[in-house]
Enzyme design. Structure first.
Site, short mmCIF file in Angstrom:
data_model
loop_
_atom_site.label_atom_id
_atom_site.label_comp_id
_atom_site.label_asym_id
_atom_site.label_seq_id
_atom_site.Cartn_x
_atom_site.Cartn_y
_atom_site.Cartn_z
N GLY A 188 0.84 -1.21 0.00
CA GLY A 188 0.00 0.00 0.00
C GLY A 188 0.87 1.25 0.00
O GLY A 188 0.54 2.28 0.61
N GLN A 235 -1.29 7.38 1.98
CA GLN A 235 -0.88 8.59 2.69
C GLN A 235 0.50 8.46 3.34
O GLN A 235 1.25 9.43 3.43
CB GLN A 235 -1.93 8.91 3.77
CG GLN A 235 -1.75 10.25 4.46
CD GLN A 235 -2.73 10.46 5.62
OE1 GLN A 235 -3.34 9.52 6.11
NE2 GLN A 235 -2.87 11.70 6.07
N ASP A 290 -0.53 -6.84 -6.03
CA ASP A 290 -1.92 -6.96 -5.58
C ASP A 290 -1.91 -7.75 -4.27
O ASP A 290 -1.53 -8.92 -4.25
CB ASP A 290 -2.72 -7.71 -6.67
CG ASP A 290 -4.17 -7.92 -6.26
OD1 ASP A 290 -4.54 -7.55 -5.13
OD2 ASP A 290 -4.92 -8.46 -7.09
N TYR A 313 -13.86 -1.52 8.88
CA TYR A 313 -12.47 -1.13 9.05
C TYR A 313 -11.98 -1.45 10.47
O TYR A 313 -10.92 -2.06 10.66
CB TYR A 313 -12.37 0.38 8.76
CG TYR A 313 -11.03 1.01 9.00
CD1 TYR A 313 -9.96 0.80 8.12
CD2 TYR A 313 -10.82 1.88 10.07
CE1 TYR A 313 -8.73 1.42 8.32
CE2 TYR A 313 -9.60 2.51 10.27
CZ TYR A 313 -8.57 2.28 9.39
OH TYR A 313 -7.36 2.89 9.59
N ILE A 328 -4.24 11.03 10.78
CA ILE A 328 -2.92 11.57 10.39
C ILE A 328 -3.12 12.77 9.46
O ILE A 328 -3.82 12.66 8.44
CB ILE A 328 -2.06 10.49 9.70
CG1 ILE A 328 -1.98 9.20 10.55
CG2 ILE A 328 -0.67 11.04 9.38
CD1 ILE A 328 -1.32 9.35 11.90
C1 AKB Z 1 -9.77 6.85 9.14
O1 AKB Z 1 -10.33 7.92 9.41
O2 AKB Z 1 -10.35 5.86 8.68
C2 AKB Z 1 -8.29 6.74 9.44
C3 AKB Z 1 -8.03 6.20 10.80
C4 AKB Z 1 -8.17 7.05 11.99
O3 AKB Z 1 -7.71 5.06 10.94
N1 AKB Z 1 -7.67 8.01 9.28
#
Ligand code: AKB
Length: 332
Positions: free
Chosen positions: A26, A30, A70, A159, A189
């Site tokens: 990746g 960022q 990938d 996530y 970040i």
């Molecule tokens: C997000 O907002 O998904 C990320 C994180 C805080 O993991 N920047």
């Protein structure tokens, strides 16, 4: 800080077979390029291989090795690990929180299956493996202020769930299979030249570019949605420090790291002071507000400071705003 004072060894051999090259997945997100540049200063340009499924600008390839990869193709990952003498992986590939809610299947694939691939390859080839976690691993039942390393983790995003998976599976691979797994729970970040994409904390980057362009910003969070944040240079420096830290200094595999905490309104007020009195912020909260209120306002990172010397430099909203405008003005 002086070379001799570093808490980590200087030979940078990542496993018993003497392998010292690092693969970053990746790498065009960022953080990848910044971490690669900093790590290259420590272990040599050719010892850090950046990878991504995206096609890089020519400048990326001019500054060091890059391979197309990938993360959902485990054979391709293993081929690079074997052919390029890789001793460690820094695994940045991920679909961020907001995008993950829009594309949950894609987020599951990349964030769970991609992670499992690098875990298995790290086990097979005994690699050091750094997988960043996030404050997104916490949820509505977690204490939001001074959140400790060990806290309730019931996240409500794909996530976040995948981050908990990575943390627990990484710890398991460490104790069961000897994988040198390490993880940091990042706050949001804030960066000037590399842009995040698809996160809940992205507003705190977008607001600066919008201020410069149009002197106004329409925020998708409420004015009082306080969240934990960190400036990118601190994130890069501290991630490399942690990645290179001697294993015996680490008393745990996963650490909170934090630096600044502000609400959209506090950030906007500082932008007004330092950029323009005329800067205007409006609020139109969307689904990201519901994610933000389940995440920490600030985390307790005392263990990271004690064990491996975590020490961010930008720790106030004032200093963050100042450094961001210096950077953005330079780009113009
Ligand atoms: C997000 O907002 O998904 C990320 C994180 C805080 O993991 N920047």
């Amino acid at each position: 800080f002086a070379f001799q004072e570093r808490a980590y060894s200087t030979d940078y051999i990542f496993n018993d077979s003497g392998k010292k090259r690092v693969l970053i997945t990746g790498g065009l997100g960022q953080l990848g390029y910044g971490v690669a540049s900093e790590l290259r200063k420590e272990i040599g340009t050719n010892n850090v291989i950046l990878s991504d499924i995206k096609v890089p600008d020519s400048s990326v390839k001019e500054n060091g090795p890059f391979v197309h990869l990938d993360i959902l193709d485990p054979e391709a990952i293993e081929k690079i690990v074997v052919n390029e003498d890789i001793g460690a992986i820094i695994h940045f590939s991920a679909v961020l929180s907001a995008l993950g809610e829009q594309f949950p299947q894609k987020a599951l694939d990349i964030n769970i299956n991609g992670t499992q691939h690098v875990l298995d390859i790290s086990k097979k080839h005994q690699l050091r493996l750094l997988i960043p976690s996030s404050m997104g691993a916490f949820g509505p039942s977690t204490v939001r202020q001074n959140t400790p390393d060990l806290a309730i983790m019931r996240p409500k995003t794909v996530y976040g769930i995948a981050k908990v998976y990575a943390e627990l599976m990484g710890e398991y691979y460490n104790s069961k299979h000897g994988v040198d797994f390490r993880s940091l729970r990042y706050p949001g970040i804030i960066s000037a030249d590399s842009l995040p994409g698809g996160g809940t904390t992205d507003y705190a980057v977008d607001i600066f570019h919008s201020a410069v362009k149009s002197n106004k910003y329409n925020c998708y969070l409420k004015n009082d949605a306080g969240l934990a944040m960190m400036y990118i240079d601190d994130c890069v420096t501290e991630t490399v420090k942690f990645f290179l830290a001697d294993n015996n200094t680490l008393k745990q595999r996963v650490y909170n790291v934090d630096a600044i905490s502000f609400t959209p309104e506090e950030l906007a007020n500082e932008i007004k002071k330092q950029w323009s009195e005329k800067f205007e912020i409006t609020y139109a909260p969307d689904f990201r507000q519901n994610i933000a209120i389940t995440w920490p306002e600030y985390m307790n990172d005392s263990k990271a400071r004690e064990d491996w010397g975590y020490n961010p430099k930008i720790v106030s909203t004032k200093d963050l705003v100042s450094v961001m405008f210096q950077k953005i003005n330079k780009q113009k």
